[in-house]
Write a protein that holds these residues in place. Structure first.
Motif, PDB file in Angstrom:
ATOM      1  N   ALA A   1       0.889  -1.135  -0.128  1.00 42.81           N
ATOM      2  CA  ALA A   1      -0.093   0.151  -0.062  1.00 42.81           C
ATOM      3  C   ALA A   1       0.880   1.115   0.004  1.00 42.81           C
ATOM      4  CB  ALA A   1      -0.830   0.142   1.242  1.00 42.81           C
TER       5      ALA A   1
ATOM      6  N   TYR B   1      -7.310   3.032   1.666  1.00 42.00           N
ATOM      7  CA  TYR B   1      -6.310   2.049   2.493  1.00 42.00           C
ATOM      8  C   TYR B   1      -6.753   2.111   4.018  1.00 42.00           C
ATOM      9  CZ  TYR B   1      -3.761   2.763  -1.821  1.00 42.00           C
ATOM     10  OH  TYR B   1      -3.083   2.914  -2.953  1.00 42.00           O
TER      11      TYR B   1
ATOM     12  N   LEU C   1      -7.671  -1.732   5.342  1.00 44.73           N
ATOM     13  CA  LEU C   1      -6.882  -2.790   5.007  1.00 44.73           C
ATOM     14  C   LEU C   1      -6.913  -4.007   5.899  1.00 44.73           C
ATOM     15  CD1 LEU C   1      -3.800  -1.262   3.609  1.00 44.73           C
ATOM     16  CD2 LEU C   1      -5.428  -2.282   2.220  1.00 44.73           C
TER      17      LEU C   1
END
Length: 447
Positions: free
Chosen positions: A158, A255, A258
């Motif tokens: 990421a 993100y 996650l």
């Protein structure tokens, strides 16, 4: 047994065992370390249950004593499994690699978002090396290790993706604030987005103690609300500028979930991944072709059809989506090597048979190289059939045979002939590729 007549102590032990059983899945899937809050919580609950079991009065009854012993053994087993998951050598290996990534981010990325120099090629190479090493950590099929590796890879990938996206797709340069009053607000938000990007990277890598995912989510959502409330007065250039900044914020927001996504979707279990299933399908067919070739009485009749089908399998692998997952990318890379090695084996066999048919007088160096190639063909057939590890005697034997052929090639004097030099160079490369393939087959890697 009639529950109404069951001894109260046995009933109590059964209740405790039921509670312990409810923790079994959490323990089996635990992917953290021994200093994590979740570890301490599970350890505390199980230890408390152990004390509860020990406090049950058996009243000297043998059946109650046996029931208490079984309950204690099961609880102790879970405590031991929890400890093993948190201290497994490969779990610690994952953590050590992650610490390297943390140090790299602290040194290169945090300063960058604080107004430092640009991200260097050295950083990109270093983070790619870390990702590759993580994909090679062996999990042995353990769910806890798969989860740990997946979570760590997810965070690092990421960060890599955020940085690459930032460098590749910078928003349009800020518009002049003279164009419209709303531009000043968009410019201010864009500056905050850049700061938020650095904060997100620090959070993902665990190098920020002053921020939380929840707070950052609120900050980013507030930015979206501020941008949505702006009056752009139908100005296309301002609307497009705002849209670019909104898209940047939405990319960062994705993100933040996650960890939850990794647990709820079981994405760490690549055995059920569609791309992995496609790769396995190709490998299964490749193994079938390999078996047919190695066992055929007259394999030359199969060369053309086998090569055609194997080339088709390469095409199928090229179409497999890796979805930015380094483990799937590595699985596909290995599958391509498997198929390509079999194609090379067929090519060499064809070349050797063609030489028998049309071979004439040859210079000694050429003859020596062809002799080595003949030996390499036989060894490659054995390597294709090899299914063991590096401690096997057969592995050591094959490695020694390949080394011997490399030494034989090194001893060939091309006598100044360029064609002979090129042929020897190709033969050396082939021997090295077979040796690398033997290593690949025996390194115990799994997704």
């Amino acid at each position: 047994m009639d529950m109404g007549n069951q001894h109260p102590s046995i009933s109590r032990l059964q209740e405790i065992q039921k509670e312990v059983k409810g923790l079994e899945q959490q323990v089996a899937c635990f992917s953290g370390l021994s200093d994590d809050k979740s570890y301490k919580k599970l350890e505390r609950i199980l230890t408390k249950q152990l004390f509860e079991i020990d406090s049950v009065d058996t009243e000297g009854r043998g059946d109650v004593q046996q029931a208490r012993k079984r309950a204690a053994q099961e609880t102790e087993r879970l405590l031991k499994e929890l400890e093993q998951n948190a201290t497994h050598p490969h779990r610690l290996e994952i953590q050590n690699i992650f610490k390297e990534a943390q140090a790299l981010v602290k040194e290169k990325i945090v300063p960058f978002y604080s107004g430092g120099n640009s991200v260097t090629d050295e950083f990109e190479e270093a983070i790619q090396d870390i990702i590759l090493r993580l994909t090679h950590v062996k999990t042995g099929g353990k769910v806890s290790l798969r989860k740990a590796r997946y979570h760590t890879l997810t965070r690092i990938c990421a960060v890599q993706e955020i940085i690459e996206d930032c460098m590749r797709c910078q928003p349009s340069l800020p518009l002049s604030e003279d164009v419209h009053p709303s531009v000043a607000k968009i410019n201010a938000v864009m500056c905050e987005v850049n700061k938020a990007r650095g904060t997100l990277i620090a959070l993902l890598m665990g190098v920020s103690r002053d921020e939380t995912f929840r707070h950052l989510s609120c900050v980013l959502s507030g930015m979206l609300a501020d941008l949505d409330a702006l009056d752009v007065c139908g100005r296309t250039e301002i609307r497009n500028y705002r849209r670019e900044v909104v898209e940047d914020i939405n990319k960062l927001l994705k993100y933040l979930d996650l960890e939850e996504e990794a647990d709820t979707t079981h994405a760490f279990d690549l055995g059920q991944n569609h791309s992995i299933l496609e790769i396995e399908k190709v490998l299964k067919r490749m193994r079938g072709i390999k078996t047919e070739l190695l066992q055929a009485a007259n394999p030359s009749e199969l060369y053309l059809s086998s090569k055609t089908e194997l080339q088709g399998l390469i095409g199928q692998l090229d179409e497999v989506s890796v979805a930015k997952n380094p483990c799937i990318r590595e699985a596909r890379r290995r599958a391509v090597i498997e198929v390509q090695t079999l194609i090379t084996y067929i090519d060499l066999k064809e070349a050797l048979e063609k030489r028998k048919l049309f071979g004439g007088d040859e210079h000694p160096p050429h003859r020596a190289i062809w002799s080595v190639l003949g030996h390499l063909s036989e060894i490659q057939g054995e390597v294709l059939s090899f299914d063991g590890n590096r401690s096997d005697k057969n592995y050591i034997r094959l490695e020694e045979l390949l080394t011997k052929q490399l030494l034989a090639l090194d001893a060939v004097d091309p006598q100044g002939e360029e064609h002979c030099k090129a042929a020897r160079k190709q033969a050396v490369k082939l021997a090295q590729n077979i040796l690398s393939y033997l290593d690949l087959k025996s390194d115990g890697w799994e997704y």
